[in-house]
Write a protein that holds these residues in place. Structure first.
Motif, mmCIF file in Angstrom:
data_model
loop_
_atom_site.group_PDB
_atom_site.id
_atom_site.type_symbol
_atom_site.label_atom_id
_atom_site.label_comp_id
_atom_site.label_asym_id
_atom_site.label_seq_id
_atom_site.Cartn_x
_atom_site.Cartn_y
_atom_site.Cartn_z
ATOM 1 N N GLN A 162 -2.768 12.741 -11.681
ATOM 2 C CA GLN A 162 -3.369 13.809 -10.904
ATOM 3 C C GLN A 162 -4.643 14.276 -11.597
ATOM 4 O O GLN A 162 -4.669 14.477 -12.808
ATOM 5 N N ASN B 169 -9.493 -2.545 -4.173
ATOM 6 C CA ASN B 169 -8.734 -1.846 -3.126
ATOM 7 C C ASN B 169 -7.764 -0.809 -3.691
ATOM 8 O O ASN B 169 -6.923 -0.288 -2.960
ATOM 9 N N LEU C 261 0.817 -1.207 0.000
ATOM 10 C CA LEU C 261 0.000 0.000 0.000
ATOM 11 C C LEU C 261 0.854 1.262 0.000
ATOM 12 O O LEU C 261 0.415 2.312 -0.466
ATOM 13 N N LEU C 262 2.070 1.167 0.533
ATOM 14 C CA LEU C 262 2.959 2.332 0.592
ATOM 15 C C LEU C 262 4.131 2.226 -0.381
ATOM 16 O O LEU C 262 5.092 2.987 -0.292
ATOM 17 N N ASP D 111 2.395 5.012 -7.671
ATOM 18 C CA ASP D 111 2.746 5.801 -8.847
ATOM 19 C C ASP D 111 2.567 4.951 -10.111
ATOM 20 O O ASP D 111 1.972 5.373 -11.090
ATOM 21 N N SER E 203 -11.118 10.859 -4.094
ATOM 22 C CA SER E 203 -9.660 10.898 -4.226
ATOM 23 C C SER E 203 -9.236 11.975 -5.219
ATOM 24 O O SER E 203 -9.925 12.229 -6.213
ATOM 25 N N LYS F 93 -0.967 6.038 -11.885
ATOM 26 C CA LYS F 93 -1.722 7.064 -11.169
ATOM 27 C C LYS F 93 -1.538 8.398 -11.846
ATOM 28 O O LYS F 93 -0.433 8.759 -12.278
ATOM 29 N N PRO G 31 -7.944 2.388 -4.472
ATOM 30 C CA PRO G 31 -7.813 3.691 -3.811
ATOM 31 C C PRO G 31 -6.998 3.655 -2.513
ATOM 32 O O PRO G 31 -6.553 4.698 -2.038
ATOM 33 N N LYS G 32 -6.797 2.477 -1.948
ATOM 34 C CA LYS G 32 -6.040 2.374 -0.700
ATOM 35 C C LYS G 32 -4.533 2.484 -0.914
ATOM 36 O O LYS G 32 -3.791 2.702 0.043
ATOM 37 N N PHE G 33 -4.077 2.332 -2.171
ATOM 38 C CA PHE G 33 -2.641 2.400 -2.446
ATOM 39 C C PHE G 33 -2.198 3.860 -2.431
ATOM 40 O O PHE G 33 -2.084 4.516 -3.463
ATOM 41 N N ALA G 34 -1.918 4.348 -1.223
ATOM 42 C CA ALA G 34 -1.693 5.779 -1.016
ATOM 43 C C ALA G 34 -0.480 6.317 -1.752
ATOM 44 O O ALA G 34 -0.489 7.464 -2.214
ATOM 45 N N ALA G 35 0.583 5.532 -1.841
ATOM 46 C CA ALA G 35 1.834 6.020 -2.443
ATOM 47 C C ALA G 35 1.997 5.594 -3.893
ATOM 48 O O ALA G 35 3.029 5.862 -4.494
#
Length: 311
Positions: free
Chosen positions: A310, A243, A220-221, A251, A291, A308, A245-249
């Motif tokens: 922006q 899941n 996830l990070l 790229d 998000s 990902k 959207p849970k992968f916060a980091a």
């Protein structure tokens, strides 16, 4: 003899001759060890009774003579090309580690790749200790490790120079004993938190575990990673995207399978959450309103790329 001339002479010597030159005196040892080596790839294979280290295509083989009942000491043979040297009171892993420490500890060393293709259960500790004893992090762009449990891949990665290291490839196919999922997650959590893994362009993990046995939560990070499974069902792929959207980091993420993916079924299931991209039939787009990021998904027969973006 002028030192610049001596430097050119040593620069044309093979590895065995360099090892011989450095034993002449302390001064020559220090001088030789500071010269930049002329190779870019180091490959290590460490078995129970023999070790092979290749510098580019030049192999150095270390092997112990089988001990007879009357032997009181270990005898190791070191072979480079047609040359063979017999060394007493030494084991193959010990000599290989000593020579590797000299080479990998060279302050002018700039490698493109280190490959640890095999590492015997009994000798992995010596290899790790050798790398940890080198004063400065090893300058290498790509690290490939065939993990043979309990090879300490986390400690090996920690010996590489951050920001120089661009890719990490871990192959877990050779796990003799399956780790408990909690233990695997602990190891992956610690590994992904290292500056080496946070800064690499891509970290690849090849595993023959099933998706439900693999600690996906550890990633996830992780910013950029590839997970390669032997087989992925539609359900496995959907669980990953559910899941997402849970992968916060996150790229860049690649999900790979050794067998062809059921893309038709995967795309049909994704239609509820993802939208097609005009003029790009192999791509879909996903955006969660909660998000600030969106994801572009590109499909291939054996892999799915997620990038990902922006919003």
């Amino acid at each position: 003899m002028p030192m610049n001339v001596f430097e050119k002479i040593i620069g044309n010597l093979d590895l065995m001759d360099r090892f011989i030159i450095r034993k002449v005196s302390k001064h020559l040892r220090l001088f030789t060890d500071r010269l930049s080596p002329g190779f870019k790839l180091v490959t290590i294979r460490m078995y129970e009774s023999a070790t092979t280290v290749c510098y580019d295509q030049n192999a150095t083989a270390y092997s112990n003579r089988p001990r007879q009942f009357y032997d009181k000491i270990d005898i190791c043979f070191v072979e480079i090309g047609d040359e063979r040297v017999e060394i007493k009171n030494a084991t193959h892993d010990q000599l290989a580690a000593q020579d590797l420490k000299i080479v990998l500890g060279n302050p002018k060393l700039e490698l493109e790749e280190i490959e640890i293709e095999r590492c015997c259960f009994w000798h992995s500790e010596r290899l790790v200790e050798m790398m940890k004893s080198i004063p400065s992090p090893i300058h290498v762009e790509c690290l490939k490790v065939l993990v043979n449990n309990p090879l300490k891949e986390l400690e090996i990665i920690g010996c590489m120079r951050p920001r120089v290291l661009k890719t990490i490839h871990l192959d877990m196919e050779n796990h003799g004993d399956k780790l408990e999922r909690a233990e695997m997650k602990k190891r992956f959590d610690a590994m992904i938190a290292t500056p080496q893994c946070q800064n690499v362009e891509m970290m690849t993990v090849v595993t023959y575990l099933k998706m439900e046995e693999f600690p996906m939560g550890s990633f996830l990070l992780a910013p950029r990673f590839t997970l390669n499974f032997e087989y992925l069902s539609v359900k496995d792929v959907m669980n990953v995207f559910r899941n997402l959207p849970k992968f916060a980091a996150l790229d860049h993420f690649i999900l790979k399978s050794d067998q062809k993916l059921n893309l038709e079924s995967i795309r049909r299931n994704l239609n509820q959450r993802f939208s097609a991209i005009p003029d790009r039939p192999d791509c879909m787009h996903y955006w969660d309103r909660k998000s600030p990021f969106s994801f572009e998904v590109r499909f291939g027969e054996l892999e799915i790329h997620v990038v990902k973006q922006q919003v």
